[in-house]
Scaffold this motif. Structure first.
Motif, PDB file in Angstrom:
ATOM      1  N   ALA A 130     -52.071  -5.459-100.086  1.00 35.92           N
ATOM      2  CA  ALA A 130     -52.393  -4.629 -99.033  1.00 35.92           C
ATOM      3  C   ALA A 130     -52.172  -5.505 -97.344  1.00 35.92           C
ATOM      4  O   ALA A 130     -51.872  -6.328 -97.313  1.00 35.92           O
ATOM      5  CB  ALA A 130     -53.961  -4.294 -99.007  1.00 35.92           C
ATOM      6  N   THR A 131     -51.626  -4.448 -96.681  1.00 36.53           N
ATOM      7  CA  THR A 131     -51.408  -4.647 -95.086  1.00 36.53           C
ATOM      8  C   THR A 131     -51.774  -3.424 -94.221  1.00 36.53           C
ATOM      9  O   THR A 131     -51.714  -2.483 -94.684  1.00 36.53           O
ATOM     10  CB  THR A 131     -49.925  -4.858 -95.017  1.00 36.53           C
ATOM     11  N   THR A 132     -52.140  -3.910 -92.999  1.00 36.35           N
ATOM     12  CA  THR A 132     -52.567  -3.111 -91.985  1.00 36.35           C
ATOM     13  C   THR A 132     -51.138  -2.410 -91.491  1.00 36.35           C
ATOM     14  O   THR A 132     -51.050  -1.433 -90.848  1.00 36.35           O
ATOM     15  CB  THR A 132     -53.309  -3.598 -91.034  1.00 36.35           C
ATOM     16  N   GLN A 133     -50.028  -2.922 -91.839  1.00 34.36           N
ATOM     17  CA  GLN A 133     -48.755  -2.283 -91.382  1.00 34.36           C
ATOM     18  C   GLN A 133     -48.276  -0.972 -92.144  1.00 34.36           C
ATOM     19  O   GLN A 133     -47.260  -0.300 -91.983  1.00 34.36           O
ATOM     20  CB  GLN A 133     -47.667  -3.491 -91.191  1.00 34.36           C
ATOM     21  N   LEU A 134     -48.832  -0.843 -93.280  1.00 37.75           N
ATOM     22  CA  LEU A 134     -48.744   0.321 -94.262  1.00 37.75           C
ATOM     23  C   LEU A 134     -49.974   0.948 -94.520  1.00 37.75           C
ATOM     24  O   LEU A 134     -50.883   0.428 -94.978  1.00 37.75           O
ATOM     25  CB  LEU A 134     -47.910   0.047 -95.299  1.00 37.75           C
ATOM     26  N   LEU A 135     -50.108   2.347 -94.079  1.00 44.59           N
ATOM     27  CA  LEU A 135     -51.366   3.021 -94.209  1.00 44.59           C
ATOM     28  C   LEU A 135     -51.030   4.234 -95.347  1.00 44.59           C
ATOM     29  O   LEU A 135     -50.724   5.283 -94.980  1.00 44.59           O
ATOM     30  CB  LEU A 135     -51.761   3.673 -92.913  1.00 44.59           C
ATOM     31  N   PRO A 136     -51.200   4.079 -96.670  1.00 43.83           N
ATOM     32  CA  PRO A 136     -50.826   4.972 -97.733  1.00 43.83           C
ATOM     33  C   PRO A 136     -52.028   5.975 -97.882  1.00 43.83           C
ATOM     34  O   PRO A 136     -53.146   5.689 -97.883  1.00 43.83           O
ATOM     35  CB  PRO A 136     -50.731   4.006 -99.247  1.00 43.83           C
ATOM     36  N   SER A 137     -51.625   7.121 -98.294  1.00 43.05           N
ATOM     37  CA  SER A 137     -52.602   8.185 -98.612  1.00 43.05           C
ATOM     38  C   SER A 137     -52.176   9.166 -99.406  1.00 43.05           C
ATOM     39  O   SER A 137     -50.852   9.348 -99.421  1.00 43.05           O
ATOM     40  CB  SER A 137     -53.366   8.722 -97.299  1.00 43.05           C
ATOM     41  N   LEU A 138     -52.991   9.835-100.148  1.00 40.20           N
ATOM     42  CA  LEU A 138     -52.562  11.124-100.908  1.00 40.20           C
ATOM     43  C   LEU A 138     -53.255  12.337-100.401  1.00 40.20           C
ATOM     44  O   LEU A 138     -54.263  12.396 -99.842  1.00 40.20           O
ATOM     45  CB  LEU A 138     -53.039  10.891-102.245  1.00 40.20           C
ATOM     46  N   PHE A 140     -36.057 -10.050 -98.257  1.00 40.12           N
ATOM     47  CA  PHE A 140     -36.094  -8.794 -97.754  1.00 40.12           C
ATOM     48  C   PHE A 140     -35.058  -7.733 -98.256  1.00 40.12           C
ATOM     49  O   PHE A 140     -35.563  -6.885 -98.790  1.00 40.12           O
ATOM     50  CB  PHE A 140     -36.127  -9.182 -96.163  1.00 40.12           C
ATOM     51  N   PHE A 141     -33.965  -8.170 -98.264  1.00 35.36           N
ATOM     52  CA  PHE A 141     -32.862  -7.239 -98.560  1.00 35.36           C
ATOM     53  C   PHE A 141     -33.068  -6.912-100.135  1.00 35.36           C
ATOM     54  O   PHE A 141     -32.773  -5.770-100.548  1.00 35.36           O
ATOM     55  CB  PHE A 141     -31.640  -7.812 -98.323  1.00 35.36           C
ATOM     56  N   ARG A 142     -33.125  -7.793-101.013  1.00 40.86           N
ATOM     57  CA  ARG A 142     -33.405  -7.652-102.330  1.00 40.86           C
ATOM     58  C   ARG A 142     -34.676  -6.558-102.623  1.00 40.86           C
ATOM     59  O   ARG A 142     -34.361  -5.697-103.370  1.00 40.86           O
ATOM     60  CB  ARG A 142     -33.537  -8.740-103.245  1.00 40.86           C
ATOM     61  N   GLU A 143     -35.585  -6.804-102.208  1.00 39.97           N
ATOM     62  CA  GLU A 143     -36.839  -5.961-102.451  1.00 39.97           C
ATOM     63  C   GLU A 143     -36.769  -4.732-101.629  1.00 39.97           C
ATOM     64  O   GLU A 143     -37.001  -3.804-102.119  1.00 39.97           O
ATOM     65  CB  GLU A 143     -38.336  -6.871-101.912  1.00 39.97           C
ATOM     66  N   GLU A 144     -36.142  -4.672-100.619  1.00 36.80           N
ATOM     67  CA  GLU A 144     -35.792  -3.404 -99.859  1.00 36.80           C
ATOM     68  C   GLU A 144     -34.807  -2.290-100.594  1.00 36.80           C
ATOM     69  O   GLU A 144     -35.135  -1.347-100.654  1.00 36.80           O
ATOM     70  CB  GLU A 144     -35.226  -3.452 -98.361  1.00 36.80           C
ATOM     71  N   TYR A 145     -33.655  -3.017-101.124  1.00 37.44           N
ATOM     72  CA  TYR A 145     -32.909  -2.215-102.002  1.00 37.44           C
ATOM     73  C   TYR A 145     -33.575  -1.538-103.313  1.00 37.44           C
ATOM     74  O   TYR A 145     -33.321  -0.639-103.846  1.00 37.44           O
ATOM     75  CB  TYR A 145     -31.802  -2.884-102.072  1.00 37.44           C
ATOM     76  N   PRO A 176     -45.667  -1.388-104.890  1.00 37.35           N
ATOM     77  CA  PRO A 176     -46.875  -1.362-105.982  1.00 37.35           C
ATOM     78  C   PRO A 176     -47.690   0.091-105.819  1.00 37.35           C
ATOM     79  O   PRO A 176     -48.141   0.828-106.648  1.00 37.35           O
ATOM     80  CB  PRO A 176     -47.814  -2.180-105.804  1.00 37.35           C
ATOM     81  N   THR A 177     -47.602   0.603-104.472  1.00 40.45           N
ATOM     82  CA  THR A 177     -48.399   1.700-104.219  1.00 40.45           C
ATOM     83  C   THR A 177     -47.604   3.034-104.661  1.00 40.45           C
ATOM     84  O   THR A 177     -47.982   3.901-105.600  1.00 40.45           O
ATOM     85  CB  THR A 177     -48.470   2.101-102.586  1.00 40.45           C
ATOM     86  N   LEU A 178     -46.376   3.104-104.427  1.00 43.53           N
ATOM     87  CA  LEU A 178     -45.194   4.033-105.260  1.00 43.53           C
ATOM     88  C   LEU A 178     -45.464   4.019-106.589  1.00 43.53           C
ATOM     89  O   LEU A 178     -45.373   4.921-107.366  1.00 43.53           O
ATOM     90  CB  LEU A 178     -44.021   3.745-104.579  1.00 43.53           C
ATOM     91  N   ALA A 179     -45.314   2.578-107.175  1.00 41.27           N
ATOM     92  CA  ALA A 179     -45.506   2.464-108.521  1.00 41.27           C
ATOM     93  C   ALA A 179     -46.530   3.248-109.233  1.00 41.27           C
ATOM     94  O   ALA A 179     -46.400   3.928-110.209  1.00 41.27           O
ATOM     95  CB  ALA A 179     -45.214   1.077-109.081  1.00 41.27           C
TER      96      ALA A 179
END
Length: 115
Positions: free
Chosen positions: A2-10, A96-101, A38-41
């Motif tokens: 979890a991070t405050t830099q991403l605010l996921p919601s449905l 960064f680049f591996r995980e971003e891709y 993991p949120t998307l997964a």
């Protein structure tokens, strides 16, 4: 992660990923990627979403709120990490680049679930 830099919601089977890093125009950080994946997964596995929407938090400039979607990856952090003599710090750029891709691929291959 979890991070405050991403605010996921449905909302009505729409997965909303709000980038919340306005001080750097919502530049994507490794921390954001590691929260988004993991949120998307979870959403995709549960069939909870039909689509994904990414939005950026606005930033303040001259007393006014301005939109800022994403300035791309946090290139500054990757650059400084690459210069570091600390091996774990210099690994940030490759991670960064591996995980971003991998995340980009996950988003691109998101199965349409129009039921």
């Amino acid at each position: 992660m979890a991070t405050t830099q991403l605010l996921p919601s449905l909302s009505a089977r729409l997965g909303i990923l709000q980038l919340n890093n306005p001080s750097s125009l919502n530049a994507l950080t490794l921390e954001m990627i590691r929260s988004m994946t993991p949120t998307l997964a979870t959403w995709q596995k549960a069939g909870a979403i039909r689509a994904t929407l990414m939005v950026g938090s606005p930033y303040e400039r001259k007393g006014k709120m301005k939109p800022a979607f994403c300035a791309g990856g946090d290139v500054k952090a990757c650059y400084h990490a690459g210069l570091s003599k600390d091996e774990s710090e210099s690994q940030l750029t490759a991670d960064f680049f591996r995980e971003e891709y991998q995340l980009n691929y996950m988003i691109a291959m998101q199965p349409p679930t129009f039921r």
